[in-house]
Design an enzyme around this catalytic site. Structure first.
Site, mmCIF file in Angstrom:
data_model
loop_
_atom_site.group_PDB
_atom_site.id
_atom_site.type_symbol
_atom_site.label_atom_id
_atom_site.label_comp_id
_atom_site.label_asym_id
_atom_site.label_seq_id
_atom_site.Cartn_x
_atom_site.Cartn_y
_atom_site.Cartn_z
ATOM 1 N N ASP A 63 0.821 -1.201 0.000
ATOM 2 C CA ASP A 63 0.000 0.000 0.000
ATOM 3 C C ASP A 63 0.862 1.260 0.000
ATOM 4 O O ASP A 63 2.056 1.225 0.352
ATOM 5 C CB ASP A 63 -0.922 0.021 1.220
ATOM 6 C CG ASP A 63 -1.964 -1.084 1.189
ATOM 7 O OD1 ASP A 63 -2.258 -1.569 0.080
ATOM 8 O OD2 ASP A 63 -2.454 -1.465 2.270
ATOM 9 N N PHE A 64 0.232 2.373 -0.325
ATOM 10 C CA PHE A 64 0.905 3.678 -0.385
ATOM 11 C C PHE A 64 1.690 3.957 0.894
ATOM 12 O O PHE A 64 2.842 4.402 0.838
ATOM 13 C CB PHE A 64 -0.148 4.760 -0.626
ATOM 14 C CG PHE A 64 0.402 6.153 -0.768
ATOM 15 C CD1 PHE A 64 1.069 6.546 -1.919
ATOM 16 C CD2 PHE A 64 0.238 7.087 0.254
ATOM 17 C CE1 PHE A 64 1.573 7.838 -2.057
ATOM 18 C CE2 PHE A 64 0.735 8.379 0.124
ATOM 19 C CZ PHE A 64 1.398 8.751 -1.037
#
Length: 297
Positions: free
Chosen positions: A116-117
């Site tokens: 994820d980011f």
């Protein structure tokens, strides 16, 4: 464009292009549907087209290079990067950082799974689409280990109960191995090992227990360890280690039950000694992460 009367030999073009590192097999199938793949002057119309080689095949008008040996890189992804080639919102992607992290000879590589980011840590990259897909399949049972910095109240008994799996909002999560590494008041470092790799699995499970996750670091993917690999850096994993791992994963020499990532790392350390620049299957531990058990300050 295949002749139904022709003898069926060779491999599907989608498989060959994925093996050559053009894209994953699914992405190649989309390219074919969009008319982007040709053999000579003919447009390929089906991913089931059989070929014995990629001679004469082009994608977007560019000839496809011959299949290269499988390569695997370990990259320490910083938080704040998208695991994609481009982002419609204009956020920076891993490929921005990889321009300086990978050697010039790396060629086109694809991430194995995603982070994820806001998740950091070990991200594997390969030029082999078949290996990528095999490593991503939940059925492969490859353990992924994370360390999470959390805030809230949780007990070791609650964490150990996750070994039976848990259902959250109708989504069933399988076996999860979670252990408290250290705790100071309501702040904890928790180690979590999963094998399915569902979307935001670790965050969702810990939040289900009433914890706030402020930092999440992937430290291992199968036998490959992050250790002290610097943030934003990449290292190539030795060919022998990749071949041995791929042979087991693809069923040629697969063990009956995969060992945990820490056990595999310890076994590997016992049977190998460093012989030059560090490009082994176990890159070093990240700086700034939580200490390992038994080495608390």
């Amino acid at each position: 464009m295949t002749n139904p009367d022709a003898p069926r030999e060779g491999d599907r073009i989608a498989k060959l292009l994925a093996r050559a590192g053009v894209a994953s097999r699914r992405e190649v199938e989309r390219m074919i549907a969009d008319g982007r793949v040709r053999i000579g002057e003919e447009t390929v119309t089906t991913p089931a087209t059989l070929l014995t080689s990629l001679r004469g095949v082009s994608v977007d008008g560019k000839p496809v290079k011959a299949t290269e040996p499988t390569r695997l890189f370990a990259f320490h992804k910083p938080a704040g990067l998208i695991t994609a080639e481009r982002d419609p919102a204009g956020r920076p992607t891993i490929y921005t950082a990889l321009r300086n992290a990978l050697p010039a000879t790396a060629g086109r590589v694809m991430p194995v799974g995603r982070l994820d980011f806001n998740t950091e840590g070990l991200l594997l990259l390969t030029n082999d689409g078949a290996l990528k897909r095999a490593m991503e399949l939940p059925s492969s049972g490859i353990p992924r280990t994370y360390r999470a910095r959390t805030f809230g109240t949780v007990t070791q008994d609650q964490l150990e109960a996750l070994i039976e799996g848990v259902e959250i909002d109708g989504m069933q999560y399988g076996k999860i191995d979670a252990n408290m590494e250290r705790s100071t008041g309501r702040n904890q470092w928790i180690e979590v090992t999963i094998t399915e790799g569902k979307n935001r699995e670790v965050r969702r499970v810990l939040e289900h227990l009433g914890l706030e996750v402020s930092r999440l670091i992937r430290t291992a993917y199968g036998p490959f360890q992050l250790l002290d690999l610097p943030r934003g850096a990449a290292v190539e994993i030795r060919t022998a280690d990749v071949e041995r791992f791929a042979a087991g994963l693809l069923g040629k020499d697969r063990p009956a039950a995969p060992r945990s990532a820490p056990d595999q790392a310890r076994a590997r350390i016992k049977r190998t000694k460093p012989t030059g620049p560090r490009t082994a299957a176990a890159p070093s531990r990240p700086t700034g992460g939580p200490p390992r058990r038994g080495k608390r300050p």
